[in-house]
Design a protein around this motif. Sequence first.
Motif, short mmCIF file in Angstrom:
data_model
loop_
_atom_site.label_atom_id
_atom_site.label_comp_id
_atom_site.label_asym_id
_atom_site.label_seq_id
_atom_site.Cartn_x
_atom_site.Cartn_y
_atom_site.Cartn_z
N GLY A 162 -2.26 0.60 2.65
CA GLY A 162 -2.07 -0.41 1.62
C GLY A 162 -3.29 -0.61 0.73
O GLY A 162 -3.27 -1.41 -0.19
N GLY A 182 -4.45 1.49 -1.35
CA GLY A 182 -4.24 2.12 -2.64
C GLY A 182 -4.57 3.61 -2.68
O GLY A 182 -4.63 4.22 -3.75
N LYS A 183 -4.73 4.22 -1.54
CA LYS A 183 -5.08 5.64 -1.50
C LYS A 183 -4.04 6.50 -2.20
O LYS A 183 -4.33 7.23 -3.15
N THR A 184 -2.80 6.43 -1.71
CA THR A 184 -1.78 7.37 -2.16
C THR A 184 -1.42 7.17 -3.63
O THR A 184 -1.22 8.15 -4.36
N THR A 185 -1.34 5.93 -4.08
CA THR A 185 -0.92 5.70 -5.46
C THR A 185 -2.08 5.78 -6.45
O THR A 185 -1.88 6.22 -7.58
N ASP A 188 4.97 -4.84 0.63
CA ASP A 188 4.25 -6.11 0.52
C ASP A 188 5.11 -7.24 1.05
O ASP A 188 6.34 -7.18 1.03
N ARG A 239 -1.08 -7.93 5.85
CA ARG A 239 -1.48 -7.42 4.54
C ARG A 239 -1.71 -8.53 3.53
O ARG A 239 -2.68 -8.51 2.79
P1 ADP Z 1 -2.20 3.49 0.91
O1 ADP Z 1 -1.86 4.89 0.54
O2 ADP Z 1 -3.68 3.25 0.95
O3 ADP Z 1 -1.54 3.06 2.15
P2 ADP Z 1 -0.57 2.85 -1.38
O4 ADP Z 1 -1.28 3.51 -2.52
O5 ADP Z 1 0.61 3.52 -0.83
O6 ADP Z 1 -1.66 2.52 -0.26
O7 ADP Z 1 -0.08 1.39 -1.82
C1 ADP Z 1 -0.92 0.48 -2.50
C2 ADP Z 1 -0.10 -0.68 -2.98
O8 ADP Z 1 0.78 -0.28 -4.00
C3 ADP Z 1 0.80 -1.34 -1.96
O9 ADP Z 1 0.13 -2.29 -1.22
C4 ADP Z 1 1.86 -1.97 -2.81
O10 ADP Z 1 1.41 -3.21 -3.27
C5 ADP Z 1 1.94 -1.07 -4.00
N1 ADP Z 1 3.13 -0.20 -3.96
C6 ADP Z 1 3.19 1.05 -3.47
N2 ADP Z 1 4.42 1.58 -3.62
C7 ADP Z 1 5.17 0.62 -4.21
C8 ADP Z 1 6.52 0.51 -4.66
N3 ADP Z 1 7.36 1.54 -4.51
N4 ADP Z 1 6.91 -0.64 -5.23
C9 ADP Z 1 6.07 -1.66 -5.37
N5 ADP Z 1 4.79 -1.63 -4.99
C10 ADP Z 1 4.33 -0.53 -4.43
#
Ligand code: ADP
Length: 688
Positions: free
Chosen positions: A66, A68-71, A321, A365
């Motif tokens: 959570g 923000g790594k992946t996104t 979330d 979270r």
């Molecule tokens: P990590 O890869 O570090 O676990 P992500 O990059 O997956 O983190 O997610 C970061 C944040 O982006 C999440 O906490 C959430 O708030 C938001 N997020 C990710 N995917 C979605 C989605 N499909 N819809 C809404 N919010 C999202």
Amino acid sequence: TTTTSNNNNITSKFTIDQWIPKKETFSKRYYDILEKRKELPVWKQKEDFIKIVKENQVVILVGETGSGKTTQIPQFVVDAGLIRPGKMVGVTQPRRVAAISVAKRVSEEMDFELGEEVGYSIRFEELSSSRTFMKYLTDGMLLRESMSDPTLNKYDVIILDEAHERTLSTDILFGLIKDILKRRSDLKLIVMSATLEAGKFQKYFENAPLIKVPGRLHPVEIFYTQEAAKDYLESAVRTVIDIHKTEGPGDILVFLTGEEEIEDTCAKIQRETREKGLPPMKTLPLYSSLPIYQQSKIFDTCKERKCIVATNIAETSLTIDGIVFVVDPGFSKQKTYNPRTRVESLLVAPISKASANQRAGRAGRTRPGKCYRLYTEKAFKELMIQQTHPEILRSNLASVVLQLLKLGVVDLVHFDFMDPPVPDTLIRALEVLHYLGALDDEGQLTETGSIMSEFPLDPQLSKMLIFSSENGCSNEILTIAAMLSAPNCFMRPKDNRIEADSAKKSFDHFDGDHLTMLNVYHSFKKNGEDPTWCYENFLNHRAIKQADSVRSQLARILTRFKLSLVSGDVNSKYYYENIKKCIAAGFFMQVAKCEKKNIYFTLGDEQSVIFHPSTGLTRRPEFCIYNEFVLTSENYIRTITDVKFDWLLELAPNYFKQKSFPKKTKEAIQRAQRLYSGSSSSSSSYKK
Ligand code: ADP
Ligand code: MG
């Protein structure tokens, strides 16, 4: 839609900073999301991150789920100007659902249409365009891409995400990419992980720098049960209802192991909420075969409380979330493989301590949360292992070994594995490939083996396909292979089981379940692919449509290798026999023999098994082929078809000659050989 990306038509007149289409105006949603994005922990380190990535070829990044790594990280990579015109940043995900869901989210964050600048690729489904510069793909797909693009030339940056999961494909990619990095100084690798065992990654990648993203977890209070739950499903439902009744606002996340369990539990929770007159609660399932529009519902905000019932996918791959309460029964489906018996199975097994802690973390979270563990503290402390073993140590390696051989990695023993598989597993894989005719006696890839490696299928299935093309019924076998690769097409709703079962009976084939699938597909086509017809017949329209799409993709691969698409002669009395022989040509290692009445034993490993209740095969033939070995309350074999032993002997003489077979198997083979030696009537070759 299926498109293949062709990135060569972006000309190099753009400078690096310019080529990515910078929009003049953005939608309101873009700015709304941007505000939220800037609060994610990784944003605090954006400048640091960019600097370190520019200076190093390999970087390890660790941060709480959570953060923000992946996104965000792939977008930072683009912002840093690390992607040249026509090239991509590729981000791997172990799970299909995560790849699609995150690609969708990131395309919204960047204000693009999904499938244009930001795309995804999973097995049998690719959504990308000539403009795609950011692609989320399963680790298995990147491995597959490396077969046609051995230096992964399309990518300037590769991000191996969820590295802590140590899936089989990610582990193989570690070794392959480590080697590519030596040859391509222009390629960068970022390894991302949610847990702190990063030391191992650093060491493997020659002391690559480590970036730690500090988490911002709120405290999570943990509750254990006094005694182990007798029935964890029932106990999970009770816990959810209790939370809903007595706790303040906040969403609930329940971890279960699979689709059926999840759907049943969702229904139970809803029923109890209603019956007990509690305020409404939105109960949402989340598992990998759920259609995408249903998956994205978990992210919608709603007034009432949400209860998400998910598989392991919600552990680290997807962050939802608003979760405040986590219910953790302590199980997940895990792959196990016994190289001696060659049996790979998915078993419901206790999770590790690391998993339990990740699951608990999901509750903290947004604010302090609570995690209800449906097991005792003693079980957590004394019985759970620290960390799940890497998948490579518990998998059948036949498919991966075939891909590596095709890639020219001949010396498997010296391949740079992060954790080398036991030699026995590698040897078994080579043996299996040899029996299937993919390797010759010298261990060299045969022409058949080379074609087999091109199919995104298990070697048994690709062998069956290639064989069918040479034996006059590839159209039928294509259908069977596709139906086996798609989700189960038979629906069995809890409240209509009797109707559903009787609907299924009308498709059942006398000789077994593979042929039943063929019947279903033909009827589906005859009825114009009509969703209403499917519904009335308790068939899953989406699953059959998916099988249909898989079928055309497999047909294209056959055609590419000039293997003919032919149909058997329906009027011939050998029509079904020929089809069954093709199945046997791939699956002769998955044969069970009747021992007495309903009890069978599997040839080779001699497991005592019974037919799965879903089978339509009402007879009990002496020998049958099965597609799956399922271990639940009983040892089941599932998807079963009657075969004749003499075909098996003809199709795979070397396999059945093995001296190392255990006693009962040897006796069965010898007896069958004696019985059939006289009758030359049923040769394995194709009959008109
Ligand atoms: P990590 O890869 O570090 O676990 P992500 O990059 O997956 O983190 O997610 C970061 C944040 O982006 C999440 O906490 C959430 O708030 C938001 N997020 C990710 N995917 C979605 C989605 N499909 N819809 C809404 N919010 C999202
Ligand atoms: Mg992630």
